[in-house]
Structure formats: structure tokens, C-alpha cells
Enzyme design. Structure first.
Site, PDB file in Angstrom:
ATOM      1  N   GLY A  75       7.549   0.982 -56.979  1.00 53.99           N
ATOM      2  CA  GLY A  75       7.555  -0.430 -57.349  1.00 53.99           C
ATOM      3  C   GLY A  75       6.216  -1.082 -57.057  1.00 53.99           C
ATOM      4  N   THR A  76       5.598  -0.686 -55.956  1.00 53.77           N
ATOM      5  CA  THR A  76       4.324  -1.290 -55.562  1.00 53.77           C
ATOM      6  C   THR A  76       3.274  -1.055 -56.645  1.00 53.77           C
ATOM      7  OG1 THR A  76       4.854  -0.997 -53.226  1.00 53.77           O
ATOM      8  CG2 THR A  76       2.516  -1.240 -53.785  1.00 53.77           C
ATOM      9  N   ASN A 154      14.506  -9.453 -52.137  1.00 51.31           N
ATOM     10  CA  ASN A 154      14.857  -8.308 -51.299  1.00 51.31           C
ATOM     11  C   ASN A 154      15.522  -8.701 -49.983  1.00 51.31           C
ATOM     12  OD1 ASN A 154      11.964  -9.085 -51.583  1.00 51.31           O
ATOM     13  ND2 ASN A 154      11.782  -8.091 -49.602  1.00 51.31           N
ATOM     14  N   GLN A 182      14.819  -4.861 -56.792  1.00 45.40           N
ATOM     15  CA  GLN A 182      16.080  -4.995 -56.048  1.00 45.40           C
ATOM     16  C   GLN A 182      17.278  -5.242 -56.950  1.00 45.40           C
ATOM     17  OE1 GLN A 182      16.709  -4.311 -52.988  1.00 45.40           O
ATOM     18  NE2 GLN A 182      14.646  -4.185 -52.131  1.00 45.40           N
ATOM     19  N   SER A 202      12.081   0.615 -59.144  1.00 43.15           N
ATOM     20  CA  SER A 202      11.711   1.687 -58.213  1.00 43.15           C
ATOM     21  C   SER A 202      12.893   2.627 -58.021  1.00 43.15           C
ATOM     22  CB  SER A 202      11.319   1.050 -56.877  1.00 43.15           C
ATOM     23  OG  SER A 202      11.100   2.045 -55.912  1.00 43.15           O
ATOM     24  N   THR A 240      -1.060  14.669 -63.442  1.00 42.56           N
ATOM     25  CA  THR A 240       0.164  15.394 -63.775  1.00 42.56           C
ATOM     26  C   THR A 240       1.372  14.621 -63.261  1.00 42.56           C
ATOM     27  OG1 THR A 240      -1.057  17.448 -63.634  1.00 42.56           O
ATOM     28  CG2 THR A 240       1.346  17.621 -63.527  1.00 42.56           C
ATOM     29  N   CYS A 324       8.852  -3.692 -42.815  1.00 40.81           N
ATOM     30  CA  CYS A 324       7.404  -3.620 -43.011  1.00 40.81           C
ATOM     31  C   CYS A 324       6.917  -2.267 -42.510  1.00 40.81           C
ATOM     32  CB  CYS A 324       6.682  -4.777 -42.361  1.00 40.81           C
ATOM     33  SG  CYS A 324       7.280  -5.207 -40.753  1.00 40.81           S
TER      34      CYS A 324
HETATM   35  N1  PLP Z   1       9.469  -5.116 -54.898  1.00 39.14           N
HETATM   36  C1  PLP Z   1      10.524  -5.386 -54.135  1.00 39.14           C
HETATM   37  C2  PLP Z   1      11.321  -6.626 -54.403  1.00 39.14           C
HETATM   38  C3  PLP Z   1      10.890  -4.535 -53.099  1.00 39.14           C
HETATM   39  O1  PLP Z   1      11.939  -4.823 -52.331  1.00 39.14           O
HETATM   40  C4  PLP Z   1      10.107  -3.376 -52.872  1.00 39.14           C
HETATM   41  C5  PLP Z   1      10.419  -2.446 -51.751  1.00 39.14           C
HETATM   42  O2  PLP Z   1      10.885  -2.870 -50.708  1.00 39.14           O
HETATM   43  C6  PLP Z   1       9.016  -3.119 -53.707  1.00 39.14           C
HETATM   44  C7  PLP Z   1       8.728  -4.017 -54.718  1.00 39.14           C
HETATM   45  C8  PLP Z   1       8.141  -1.920 -53.532  1.00 39.14           C
HETATM   46  O3  PLP Z   1       8.750  -0.782 -54.089  1.00 39.14           O
HETATM   47  P1  PLP Z   1       8.253   0.688 -53.597  1.00 39.14           P
HETATM   48  O4  PLP Z   1       8.779   0.867 -52.219  1.00 39.14           O
HETATM   49  O5  PLP Z   1       8.866   1.610 -54.593  1.00 39.14           O
HETATM   50  O6  PLP Z   1       6.769   0.698 -53.668  1.00 39.14           O
END
Ligand code: PLP
Length: 385
Positions: A75-76, A154, A182, A202, A240, A324
Site C-alpha cells: 500500500g505504501t 485505519n 483498509q 494492500s 521481475t 508504527c
Molecule cells: N494505507 C493504510 C490506510 C494503511 O492502514 C496501511 C498499513 O497500515 C498502508 C496504507 C500501508 O500499506 P502497506 O503496509 O502494504 O505498505
């Protein structure tokens, strides 16, 4: 006395979901299949077939065309790809809701581009009147407006008015990014009906493996090249592909879509909330619509870390707001943005998922009451029981 691992209760799905057996089997299968999806021989074609099937399954979970799904490392990275693409497309000012995940806040901060926070009300919903007024006085020198508004938070689980925000952003000819990390697997998510120009999810939040995510994009969003290399992901992300992870993601997406109707924890969660509220707890986000699996609560003076540690000793795993990376417990910026003042250091987040039972929620409530009782007796003046 320590709790045996088998007797522990996991209620921290918003941090990471328990891996679904379907996902674990799909990961193992992809490892057996082997092959590089870019190779033209039989093994390569078999790996490519897994990746493309997973792309179709992930796309189906968010009602997006498969051709618009780009796999990322999570997700990040999906959030960063959206923000960086908008900046490369000319955005010079970002409007980010005050409760966005750190992956949005910190990417905006590090981008060097000006950004402003969209405030939220006391229930944790974004202030669309503020957004409308801000877009109405948009300076063309700032390029097209870029707005980030998550679908569900979240920490509190509060569902945001994304479709309404999309209308405002569309009228201002802007770009709306929706972090649905989420929400996916907990609510039906239709990226097009929401009006998202980009939307991130994610794998590990829906019962897939960690380290895999995806970004989908609509016709108005020009995605930039995230990583240069062998032209994978239609040139958008070289390298890859993580075939086992992607195959596990696809299997988790299929299972999550199948389970959407049966994942109804609202009754269990609300029964737990009612008992805790009677003891003075405040449920953050009430009465706004919230994810069915999430309960964020706070008790004045009962610190988050004390609650989390006491529950952990009792074998119940929850978290203090957002997990965190350092494992540190800090004041929740989400609760602070909601104007909850001192309660921001006293919030815990309890979140269930596909494997959670009613008995798990009850174990949590019982353990919480024991911890709360100890807290109250410690604070009681001498001579008072
Ligand atoms: N966005 C939200 C709302 C999240 O809760 C999280 C993870 O806690 C992320 C993005 C980040 O996702 P990832 O852990 O797959 O990088």
C-alpha cells in the site's frame, strides 16, 4: 502466568490480517511453478498466467479493469506512485486529509511540493465544505488540484465521503487518490463508482502476504514510471514480478470477495462497545459509519500503552492506534485531528477479521475489564476499594 500461543486472541487485523489458507496455498503453488513471467518458454508462460489471473482477481475486488492494475510492493508504494505521478503530471499543491496514513502524509511531506491538510470533524469525517471552499479559490499556478482522501481510516474505521469528494474534485478538474487499503475486503469497493482517479490496496490487509499491493488508475490519471528496468507492469514498474506474493494476493482477493457478505462483525463489535462504554469508554468515530470490524476506544487517563500491554499479558493482541514501525506507542494523530485532546494518548484499536469469532470479542472484553479494574484501583485514593 504466560498464555500459551494457541490460547491467544488476535484482534489486530487492521495492522495485518491472519494469512488465509487459500493465499498460503497459492504462494506455495507459485513457488512450485517457478519461471520468470517475462520468459517466453513454458515455465515463463505458466508464471505469467498466474500473474494475470491474480491481476483479474484483484481488479474484481475493486471493480476495476484488470488492465489498470499495477502491482507494487504494498500500500505504501501504491500511495507513493499516485502522489509522485500527480506531481510529475504538474500538481504543485496537494490537499491531504488530516487522517491519511503516514505513507501519504510522509510522501507528501518529502515531495517538496506544498501541501495542506483537509480537516476532519469530531467523528473523523473529512470536512467537504472546507474542501469545496478551498477548490473554489484554487490558484491555476498550482497546477491541477491533487486530493487524497482514504476510503476508511485505519484507526477508527470511519468511512469517508469519497464519492461526494470525487464530485468536487472532478468539477475542479483535479485528481482524487483514494487509499482503500483498509476498506478492501471489509466493504464492497467500486473504484469507478467512487470516482477515484487512483486507488490503492494492500494484500496483507485482506489475508494475503505482506509486501504486495496494487494501484488502479482511471483514464484521467497519467501514471509515471516508478522503477526503470525490464519494462514489467507495462513499463510502469521495472523488476521481475513477485510472483508468489502476487499469486497469494489474487487468492486472498478471491476469498475476500467471497466472504464479504459473511464478514459481519458489527453485532459482536457493538455488543463489546456497549459494555465498555458503560465503564466510561468513548468510541472514537461514533456515530459516523465505520468499518464493521473496527473498534477504536479511549478512556480518559487510561494510557494506550498500559491497555495494550495488559491485554497482551492476558493473551489478547490489539494495538494502540496505528502500528508504527518502531513499535513505539505515541499519541494518535488521527484522534488528535478529531479534536479528542487528551484522549489521543488513550486510544486502542481492536480489529477482527476472517478468522475472528464472537468468543474472541468476549475474551477481549473480559480481559479489558480486568485491566481497567486494576487501573481504577491503582488510582483510587487510599482507603477506597
Ligand atoms: N494505507 C493504510 C490506510 C494503511 O492502514 C496501511 C498499513 O497500515 C498502508 C496504507 C500501508 O500499506 P502497506 O503496509 O502494504 O505498505
Amino acid at each position: 502466568m504466560s498464555v500459551s500461543p494457541n490460547d491467544r486472541v488476535y484482534l489486530d487485523y487492521n495492522a495485518t490480517a491472519v494469512v488465509r489458507p487459500e493465499a498460503a496455498a497459492a504462494i506455495a503453488h507459485a513457488l512450485e511453478v517457478g519461471g520468470n513471467p517475462s520468459s517466453v518458454h513454458a515455465a515463463g508462460r505458466a508464471a505469467r498466467a498466474l500473474v494475470e489471473q491474480a491481476r483479474a482477481d484483484v481488479a474484481a475486488l475493486i471493480a476495476a479493469p484488470a488492465s489498470t492494475v499495477v502491482f507494487t510492493s504494498g500500500g505504501t508504494e501504491a500511495n507513493a506512485l499516485a502522489i509522485e505521478s500527480a506531481i510529475l503530471a504538474g500538481a504543485k499543491r496537494l490537499l491531504i486529509s488530516a487522517i491519511e496514513h503516514d505513507s501519504i502524509q510522509e510522501t507528501a511531506h518529502a515531495s517538496g511540493v506544498a501541501y495542506e491538510q483537509i480537516p476532519v470533524d469530531r467523528t473523523g469525517r473529512a470536512d467537504l465544505a472546507w474542501l469545496a471552499a478551498r477548490l473554489a479559490r484554487w490558484d491555476a499556478a498550482d497546477g491541477k488540484p491533487f486530493v487524497a482522501l482514504m476510503l476508511a481510516n485505519n484507526e477508527t474505521g470511519v468511512i469517508q465521503p469519497v464519492a461526494e469528494a470525487a464530485e468536487l474534485v472532478r468539477a475542479a478538474d483535479g485528481w482524487l487518490h483514494v487509499d482503500a487499503v483498509q476498506a478492501a475486503g471489509k466493504l464492497p469497493v467500486d473504484s469507478r463508482a467512487l470516482g477515484a482517479d487512483t486507488l490503492s490496496i494492500s494484500a496483507h490487509k485482506i489475508g494475503g502476504p505482506q509486501g504486495v499491493g496494487a494501484l488502479t488508475f482511471g483514464p484521467r490519471a497519467a501514471l509515471s514510471r516508478r522503477q526503470h528496468g525490464g519494462g514489467q507492469e507495462r513499463g510502469r514498474r521495472g523488476g521481475t514480478e513477485n510472483v508468489p506474493g502476487i499469486n497469494g494476493f489474487g487468492a486472498a482477493a478471491r476469498a475476500a470477495a467471497r466472504d464479504l457478505d459473511s464478514l459481519d462483525h458489527v453485532g459482536w463489535r457493538d455488543a463489546a462497545a456497549a459494555r465498555l462504554k458503560a465503564a466510561g469508554a468513548v468510541v472514537a468515530g461514533e456515530p459516523a459509519p465505520r468499518l464493521p470490524n473496527t473498534l477504536c476506544l479511549a478512556v480518559p487517563g487510561f494510557a494506550s500503552d498500559t491497555q495494550v500491554m495488559a491485554l497482551d499479558l492476558a493473551g489478547v493482541m490489539v494495538s494502540a492506534g496505528a502500528a508504527c514501525s518502531s513499535g513505539k506507542v505515541k499519541q494518535s494523530p488521527v484522534l488528535a485531528a478529531m479534536g479528542l485532546g487528551d484522549l489521543a494518548a488513550c486510544g486502542i484499536r481492536v480489529s477482527g477479521g476472517w478468522k475472528t469469532s464472537e468468543a474472541d470479542w468476549n475474551r477481549f472484553v473480559d480481559a479489558w475489564f480486568e485491566a481497567h479494574q486494576r487501573h481504577v484501583s491503582r488510582r483510587a485514593p487510599a482507603g477506597v476499594a
